[in-house]
Design a protein around this motif. Structure first.
Motif, PDB file in Angstrom:
ATOM      1  N   ASN A  25      -1.686  -8.992  16.898  1.00  0.00           N
ATOM      2  CA  ASN A  25      -2.511  -7.636  16.888  1.00  0.00           C
ATOM      3  C   ASN A  25      -2.104  -6.680  17.994  1.00  0.00           C
ATOM      4  N   GLY A  26      -1.646  -5.521  17.718  1.00  0.00           N
ATOM      5  CA  GLY A  26      -1.178  -4.487  18.904  1.00  0.00           C
ATOM      6  C   GLY A  26       0.116  -4.835  19.657  1.00  0.00           C
ATOM      7  N   LEU A  27       0.791  -5.732  19.170  1.00  0.00           N
ATOM      8  CA  LEU A  27       2.091  -6.031  19.855  1.00  0.00           C
ATOM      9  C   LEU A  27       3.170  -5.269  19.154  1.00  0.00           C
ATOM     10  N   ASP A  28       4.100  -4.884  19.909  1.00  0.00           N
ATOM     11  CA  ASP A  28       5.294  -4.244  19.407  1.00  0.00           C
ATOM     12  C   ASP A  28       5.932  -5.455  18.604  1.00  0.00           C
ATOM     13  N   ALA A  29       7.337  -5.034  17.836  1.00  0.00           N
ATOM     14  CA  ALA A  29       7.885  -5.811  17.263  1.00  0.00           C
ATOM     15  C   ALA A  29       8.551  -7.103  18.134  1.00  0.00           C
ATOM     16  N   ASN A  30       9.094  -6.519  19.228  1.00  0.00           N
ATOM     17  CA  ASN A  30      10.006  -7.290  20.187  1.00  0.00           C
ATOM     18  C   ASN A  30       8.832  -8.441  20.805  1.00  0.00           C
TER      19      ASN A  30
END
Length: 127
Positions: A25-30
């Motif tokens: 949750n809240g992380l960018d795709a990379n």
């Protein structure tokens, strides 16, 4: 950034058991890709990872054993593919909906659009 710090803090003591609630949750795709690979590697080292998530596509891809809880009760457990097959479905998400008694998503969507005064797109026009 906060989620990355929290995950790093959880890992800093090199624990044998990790409890993670919605870690992507809240992380960018990379960053999410890195965390998923990290979890796979930790599991391959024999670590126990308790991963709570509502994103069933991710659960299906990275978890080797799952437990589905509905209204506070365990209703099924096993490998994602086994749970899907036992429910007569092709995916964990579809199995979850069947097992927990959720109405068909397409029916719910039509009802929502109808309540909003909109009509669903003609399926023949989708491509």
């Amino acid at each position: 950034m906060r989620q990355k710090v929290l995950i790093s803090a959880a890992l800093i003591a090199n624990p044998e058991v990790l409890f993670l609630d919605e870690p992507l949750n809240g992380l960018d795709a990379n960053a999410a890709l890195v965390v998923k690979e990290l979890l796979r590697e930790l599991a391959s080292q024999g670590r126990t990872i308790l991963f709570c998530s509502h994103i069933l596509e991710v659960v299906e891809r990275i978890c080797t054993r799952i437990i589905i809880i509905n209204e506070g009760r365990v209703i099924t457990e096993g490998r994602p593919a086994e749970i899907a097959a036992d429910a007569g479905e092709s995916s964990l998400e579809a199995a979850f909906a069947r097992i927990t008694g959720v109405r068909d998503a397409a029916d719910v969507t039509r009802d929502l659009l109808s309540a909003l005064g909109s009509t669903p797109a003609d399926p023949a026009r989708r491509s």
